[in-house]
Design a protein around this motif. Structure first.
Motif: not given
Length: 333
Positions: A129, A215, A235, A259-261, A317
Protein backbone atom coordinates in the motif's frame (compact mmCIF):
# COMPACT_ATOMS: atom_id res chain seq x y z
CA UNK A 1 22.11 -17.43 3.01
CA UNK A 2 21.97 -16.60 -0.67
CA UNK A 3 22.03 -13.08 -2.10
CA UNK A 4 20.65 -11.94 -5.41
CA UNK A 5 20.65 -8.53 -7.00
CA UNK A 6 17.27 -6.85 -7.39
CA UNK A 7 17.19 -4.69 -10.49
CA UNK A 8 16.21 -1.05 -10.71
CA UNK A 9 15.37 1.19 -7.79
CA UNK A 10 15.06 -1.63 -5.30
CA UNK A 11 18.82 -2.27 -5.03
CA UNK A 12 20.26 -5.29 -3.24
CA UNK A 13 17.88 -7.35 -1.11
CA UNK A 14 19.20 -10.04 1.20
CA UNK A 15 17.49 -13.32 0.43
CA UNK A 16 17.43 -16.66 2.11
CA UNK A 17 18.03 -20.00 0.48
CA UNK A 18 15.25 -22.19 -0.80
CA UNK A 19 14.68 -23.54 2.70
CA UNK A 20 13.47 -20.06 3.65
CA UNK A 21 10.26 -20.77 1.73
CA UNK A 22 7.63 -23.37 2.56
CA UNK A 23 8.00 -25.99 -0.15
CA UNK A 24 5.37 -28.50 -1.19
CA UNK A 25 4.65 -30.72 -4.15
CA UNK A 26 2.45 -28.11 -5.82
CA UNK A 27 5.13 -25.44 -5.52
CA UNK A 28 7.66 -27.85 -6.98
CA UNK A 29 5.37 -28.46 -9.94
CA UNK A 30 5.13 -24.70 -10.47
CA UNK A 31 8.86 -24.32 -11.08
CA UNK A 32 9.52 -21.91 -13.91
CA UNK A 33 12.08 -23.08 -16.46
CA UNK A 34 13.84 -21.46 -19.38
CA UNK A 35 11.15 -22.30 -21.91
CA UNK A 36 8.26 -21.96 -19.51
CA UNK A 37 9.03 -19.29 -16.90
CA UNK A 38 6.56 -17.95 -14.38
CA UNK A 39 5.53 -14.50 -15.58
CA UNK A 40 4.40 -11.49 -13.60
CA UNK A 41 2.58 -9.10 -15.93
CA UNK A 42 2.62 -5.42 -14.95
CA UNK A 43 -0.16 -3.53 -16.78
CA UNK A 44 1.80 -0.27 -16.62
CA UNK A 45 5.09 1.04 -18.07
CA UNK A 46 8.46 0.15 -16.51
CA UNK A 47 9.85 2.14 -13.60
CA UNK A 48 6.76 2.72 -11.46
CA UNK A 49 6.08 1.25 -8.02
CA UNK A 50 4.19 -1.76 -9.41
CA UNK A 51 6.99 -2.56 -11.83
CA UNK A 52 9.79 -2.17 -9.27
CA UNK A 53 7.88 -4.27 -6.73
CA UNK A 54 7.18 -7.00 -9.27
CA UNK A 55 10.86 -7.21 -10.20
CA UNK A 56 11.87 -7.44 -6.55
CA UNK A 57 9.41 -10.28 -5.98
CA UNK A 58 10.43 -12.06 -9.18
CA UNK A 59 14.05 -12.07 -8.11
CA UNK A 60 13.32 -13.07 -4.53
CA UNK A 61 11.11 -16.10 -5.24
CA UNK A 62 13.44 -17.77 -7.71
CA UNK A 63 14.89 -20.13 -5.07
CA UNK A 64 11.51 -21.85 -4.80
CA UNK A 65 9.70 -21.00 -8.05
CA UNK A 66 12.57 -21.12 -10.51
CA UNK A 67 12.71 -18.67 -13.42
CA UNK A 68 10.35 -15.72 -12.86
CA UNK A 69 10.21 -12.85 -15.36
CA UNK A 70 8.36 -9.55 -15.46
CA UNK A 71 6.48 -8.38 -18.57
CA UNK A 72 5.16 -4.84 -18.98
CA UNK A 73 1.92 -4.66 -20.95
CA UNK A 74 0.65 -1.09 -20.49
CA UNK A 75 -2.31 0.56 -22.14
CA UNK A 76 -5.88 1.77 -21.55
CA UNK A 77 -5.40 2.53 -17.88
CA UNK A 78 -4.11 -0.96 -17.15
CA UNK A 79 -6.87 -2.74 -19.03
CA UNK A 80 -4.58 -4.18 -21.73
CA UNK A 81 -2.42 -6.14 -19.30
CA UNK A 82 -5.37 -7.26 -17.20
CA UNK A 83 -7.22 -8.51 -20.27
CA UNK A 84 -4.15 -10.40 -21.44
CA UNK A 85 -3.82 -12.30 -18.17
CA UNK A 86 -7.56 -12.98 -17.98
CA UNK A 87 -7.11 -15.18 -21.07
CA UNK A 88 -3.88 -16.84 -19.93
CA UNK A 89 -3.68 -20.54 -19.07
CA UNK A 90 -4.77 -20.94 -15.41
CA UNK A 91 -1.79 -23.02 -14.34
CA UNK A 92 -0.04 -20.61 -11.97
CA UNK A 93 2.59 -19.59 -14.51
CA UNK A 94 1.01 -16.21 -15.28
CA UNK A 95 0.25 -13.59 -12.64
CA UNK A 96 -0.71 -9.93 -12.93
CA UNK A 97 -0.05 -7.02 -10.61
CA UNK A 98 -3.59 -5.76 -10.14
CA UNK A 99 -4.17 -2.40 -8.49
CA UNK A 100 -6.80 -0.08 -7.11
CA UNK A 101 -7.33 1.34 -10.60
CA UNK A 102 -7.73 -1.92 -12.52
CA UNK A 103 -9.70 -3.80 -9.85
CA UNK A 104 -11.75 -1.14 -8.03
CA UNK A 105 -11.98 2.04 -10.16
CA UNK A 106 -12.05 0.89 -13.79
CA UNK A 107 -15.15 -1.33 -13.36
CA UNK A 108 -17.17 1.81 -12.62
CA UNK A 109 -15.21 4.14 -14.89
CA UNK A 110 -15.33 2.22 -18.17
CA UNK A 111 -18.63 1.47 -19.86
CA UNK A 112 -17.12 -1.77 -21.16
CA UNK A 113 -14.13 -3.58 -19.71
CA UNK A 114 -12.25 -6.29 -21.65
CA UNK A 115 -12.22 -8.37 -18.46
CA UNK A 116 -14.46 -9.14 -15.50
CA UNK A 117 -12.59 -8.38 -12.27
CA UNK A 118 -14.86 -10.68 -10.28
CA UNK A 119 -14.89 -13.73 -12.56
CA UNK A 120 -11.65 -13.56 -14.52
CA UNK A 121 -9.18 -13.46 -11.61
CA UNK A 122 -8.33 -15.01 -8.28
CA UNK A 123 -6.33 -13.09 -5.67
CA UNK A 124 -2.96 -14.40 -4.47
CA UNK A 125 -1.85 -11.70 -2.04
CA UNK A 126 -1.91 -7.97 -1.58
CA UNK A 127 1.65 -6.75 -2.16
CA UNK A 128 1.83 -3.20 -0.84
CA UNK A 129 0.00 0.00 0.00
CA UNK A 130 1.08 3.60 -0.52
CA UNK A 131 -0.52 6.70 0.93
CA UNK A 132 -1.66 9.42 -1.44
CA UNK A 133 -0.47 12.90 -0.56
CA UNK A 134 -1.73 16.39 -1.40
CA UNK A 135 1.24 18.44 -2.58
CA UNK A 136 1.98 21.98 -3.77
CA UNK A 137 5.25 23.71 -4.63
CA UNK A 138 7.08 26.23 -2.41
CA UNK A 139 6.54 28.81 -5.18
CA UNK A 140 2.77 28.27 -5.14
CA UNK A 141 2.75 28.49 -1.35
CA UNK A 142 4.69 31.76 -1.39
CA UNK A 143 2.45 33.25 -4.08
CA UNK A 144 -0.85 32.33 -2.43
CA UNK A 145 0.01 32.10 1.25
CA UNK A 146 -1.23 28.50 1.32
CA UNK A 147 0.64 26.50 3.95
CA UNK A 148 -2.08 24.10 5.16
CA UNK A 149 -5.16 22.33 3.83
CA UNK A 150 -7.31 24.91 5.62
CA UNK A 151 -5.41 27.70 3.84
CA UNK A 152 -6.03 25.94 0.53
CA UNK A 153 -9.75 25.61 1.19
CA UNK A 154 -10.00 29.26 2.28
CA UNK A 155 -8.11 30.39 -0.81
CA UNK A 156 -10.34 28.30 -3.08
CA UNK A 157 -13.49 29.76 -1.53
CA UNK A 158 -12.21 33.30 -2.01
CA UNK A 159 -11.12 32.53 -5.57
CA UNK A 160 -13.75 30.17 -7.04
CA UNK A 161 -12.60 28.43 -10.20
CA UNK A 162 -9.13 29.97 -10.07
CA UNK A 163 -7.36 26.89 -8.74
CA UNK A 164 -6.65 23.82 -10.83
CA UNK A 165 -5.38 20.39 -9.93
CA UNK A 166 -3.54 17.83 -12.01
CA UNK A 167 -4.15 14.09 -12.13
CA UNK A 168 -2.85 11.08 -14.01
CA UNK A 169 -6.08 10.91 -16.00
CA UNK A 170 -9.86 10.79 -15.82
CA UNK A 171 -10.88 8.30 -13.18
CA UNK A 172 -7.46 8.07 -11.56
CA UNK A 173 -7.19 8.00 -7.77
CA UNK A 174 -5.90 11.58 -7.93
CA UNK A 175 -8.99 12.62 -9.87
CA UNK A 176 -11.24 10.91 -7.36
CA UNK A 177 -9.46 12.64 -4.48
CA UNK A 178 -9.71 16.07 -6.07
CA UNK A 179 -13.43 15.75 -6.76
CA UNK A 180 -14.05 14.39 -3.26
CA UNK A 181 -12.26 17.41 -1.76
CA UNK A 182 -14.42 19.73 -3.86
CA UNK A 183 -17.60 18.02 -2.69
CA UNK A 184 -16.66 17.78 0.97
CA UNK A 185 -15.55 21.42 1.22
CA UNK A 186 -17.84 23.12 -1.29
CA UNK A 187 -15.02 24.53 -3.40
CA UNK A 188 -14.46 24.86 -7.12
CA UNK A 189 -11.25 23.68 -8.77
CA UNK A 190 -10.58 22.84 -12.41
CA UNK A 191 -9.46 19.29 -13.12
CA UNK A 192 -6.59 18.96 -15.60
CA UNK A 193 -5.99 15.32 -16.55
CA UNK A 194 -2.70 14.10 -17.99
CA UNK A 195 -1.68 10.89 -19.70
CA UNK A 196 -0.15 9.37 -16.59
CA UNK A 197 0.97 10.34 -13.12
CA UNK A 198 4.52 11.34 -14.11
CA UNK A 199 3.59 14.17 -16.51
CA UNK A 200 0.89 15.30 -14.08
CA UNK A 201 3.40 15.62 -11.25
CA UNK A 202 5.87 17.37 -13.55
CA UNK A 203 3.19 19.91 -14.43
CA UNK A 204 2.88 20.86 -10.76
CA UNK A 205 6.64 21.07 -10.22
CA UNK A 206 7.01 23.27 -13.30
CA UNK A 207 4.18 25.57 -12.23
CA UNK A 208 1.85 24.63 -15.06
CA UNK A 209 -0.77 23.41 -12.55
CA UNK A 210 -1.36 24.26 -8.90
CA UNK A 211 -1.62 21.02 -6.94
CA UNK A 212 -1.98 17.27 -7.15
CA UNK A 213 -3.03 14.26 -5.09
CA UNK A 214 -0.17 11.93 -5.92
CA UNK A 215 0.83 8.60 -4.42
CA UNK A 216 3.66 8.90 -1.94
CA UNK A 217 5.76 6.40 -3.84
CA UNK A 218 5.88 8.89 -6.71
CA UNK A 219 6.09 12.14 -4.74
CA UNK A 220 8.44 11.15 -1.90
CA UNK A 221 11.73 12.03 -3.60
CA UNK A 222 10.53 15.51 -4.59
CA UNK A 223 9.16 16.14 -1.10
CA UNK A 224 12.50 15.15 0.37
CA UNK A 225 14.32 17.38 -2.12
CA UNK A 226 12.17 20.37 -1.17
CA UNK A 227 10.56 20.66 -4.60
CA UNK A 228 7.13 19.83 -3.14
CA UNK A 229 5.34 20.60 0.12
CA UNK A 230 3.16 17.85 1.58
CA UNK A 231 -0.04 19.38 2.98
CA UNK A 232 -1.68 16.11 4.07
CA UNK A 233 -1.96 12.40 3.37
CA UNK A 234 -5.28 10.97 2.29
CA UNK A 235 -5.31 7.86 4.47
CA UNK A 236 -7.27 7.39 7.69
CA UNK A 237 -4.08 7.34 9.74
CA UNK A 238 -0.72 9.01 9.33
CA UNK A 239 1.93 7.10 7.44
CA UNK A 240 5.25 6.27 9.09
CA UNK A 241 6.90 7.26 5.81
CA UNK A 242 5.79 10.89 6.25
CA UNK A 243 4.98 11.14 9.97
CA UNK A 244 4.79 14.95 10.16
CA UNK A 245 2.09 15.20 7.50
CA UNK A 246 -1.45 15.26 8.94
CA UNK A 247 -4.27 13.21 7.48
CA UNK A 248 -6.94 15.01 5.48
CA UNK A 249 -9.34 14.29 8.34
CA UNK A 250 -6.95 15.85 10.85
CA UNK A 251 -6.74 18.83 8.50
CA UNK A 252 -10.52 19.25 8.67
CA UNK A 253 -11.86 17.27 5.71
CA UNK A 254 -14.08 14.40 6.95
CA UNK A 255 -14.28 10.81 5.65
CA UNK A 256 -11.15 11.03 3.50
CA UNK A 257 -9.59 7.61 2.87
CA UNK A 258 -8.09 7.26 -0.61
CA UNK A 259 -4.83 5.39 -1.07
CA UNK A 260 -2.92 3.29 -3.56
CA UNK A 261 -2.71 -0.49 -3.26
CA UNK A 262 -1.62 -3.30 -5.53
CA UNK A 263 -1.32 -7.06 -5.40
CA UNK A 264 -0.94 -10.24 -7.39
CA UNK A 265 -3.76 -12.04 -9.19
CA UNK A 266 -3.99 -15.16 -11.35
CA UNK A 267 -6.54 -16.20 -14.00
CA UNK A 268 -9.90 -17.16 -12.53
CA UNK A 269 -9.69 -20.87 -13.32
CA UNK A 270 -6.44 -21.40 -11.41
CA UNK A 271 -6.82 -24.28 -8.90
CA UNK A 272 -6.93 -23.25 -5.25
CA UNK A 273 -3.92 -25.39 -4.33
CA UNK A 274 -1.85 -23.55 -6.94
CA UNK A 275 -3.01 -20.20 -5.53
CA UNK A 276 -1.99 -21.36 -2.07
CA UNK A 277 1.42 -22.47 -3.30
CA UNK A 278 2.02 -19.07 -4.84
CA UNK A 279 0.86 -17.33 -1.67
CA UNK A 280 3.15 -19.56 0.40
CA UNK A 281 6.12 -18.60 -1.79
CA UNK A 282 5.48 -14.85 -2.04
CA UNK A 283 4.26 -13.87 1.43
CA UNK A 284 7.57 -14.70 3.20
CA UNK A 285 9.36 -12.37 0.77
CA UNK A 286 7.00 -9.53 1.66
CA UNK A 287 7.51 -10.18 5.37
CA UNK A 288 11.29 -10.08 5.10
CA UNK A 289 12.77 -6.97 6.85
CA UNK A 290 15.00 -6.37 3.83
CA UNK A 291 11.97 -6.15 1.55
CA UNK A 292 10.25 -3.81 4.00
CA UNK A 293 13.29 -1.52 3.98
CA UNK A 294 13.49 -1.42 0.20
CA UNK A 295 9.76 -0.83 -0.28
CA UNK A 296 9.84 2.03 2.22
CA UNK A 297 12.66 3.59 0.20
CA UNK A 298 10.21 4.25 -2.66
CA UNK A 299 7.24 5.18 -0.48
CA UNK A 300 5.35 1.90 -0.12
CA UNK A 301 4.68 -0.50 2.74
CA UNK A 302 4.58 -4.29 2.18
CA UNK A 303 1.14 -5.63 3.05
CA UNK A 304 0.98 -9.43 2.58
CA UNK A 305 -2.41 -11.09 3.04
CA UNK A 306 -4.25 -14.31 2.50
CA UNK A 307 -6.16 -14.60 -0.78
CA UNK A 308 -9.44 -14.14 1.12
CA UNK A 309 -8.22 -10.98 2.83
CA UNK A 310 -7.11 -9.52 -0.49
CA UNK A 311 -10.48 -10.34 -2.07
CA UNK A 312 -12.27 -8.63 0.81
CA UNK A 313 -10.24 -5.46 0.22
CA UNK A 314 -11.04 -5.51 -3.50
CA UNK A 315 -14.77 -5.87 -2.78
CA UNK A 316 -14.79 -3.02 -0.24
CA UNK A 317 -12.78 -0.70 -2.47
CA UNK A 318 -14.93 -1.42 -5.53
CA UNK A 319 -18.02 -0.32 -3.59
CA UNK A 320 -16.29 2.85 -2.41
CA UNK A 321 -15.05 3.85 -5.84
CA UNK A 322 -18.41 3.23 -7.46
CA UNK A 323 -19.68 6.11 -5.32
CA UNK A 324 -16.60 8.27 -5.95
CA UNK A 325 -16.79 7.80 -9.72
CA UNK A 326 -20.40 8.94 -9.59
CA UNK A 327 -19.36 12.00 -7.53
CA UNK A 328 -16.61 12.82 -10.05
CA UNK A 329 -18.92 12.28 -13.00
CA UNK A 330 -16.07 10.50 -14.75
CA UNK A 331 -16.67 8.08 -17.58
CA UNK A 332 -14.43 6.52 -20.21
CA UNK A 333 -16.38 4.97 -23.07
Amino acid sequence: MQRRTVLGAIGAVALSSASYFPMNACAAALKGEGGNPIRIVVPYPPGGPLDVSARAIADAVTPVLGTVVVENRPGAGGNVGMSYVSHARPDGHTLVMGAVATLAINPSLFKKLPYDPEKDFKPVTLVATAANVLVITPEFSQKTGVKTVKDLIDYAKKNPGKLNYASGGNGSAGHMAGEFLKRQCGIDMVHIPFAGASPALLSVISGQTDLIFDNLASAAANIKAGKLIALAVTTKTRTPLLPDAPTMEEAGVPDFDIYTWFGLMVPGGTPDDVVKALNDAIVPVLKDPATDKKFRAFGALPAPTTPAEYQSLIDEEAKKYKVLVEIAGARVD
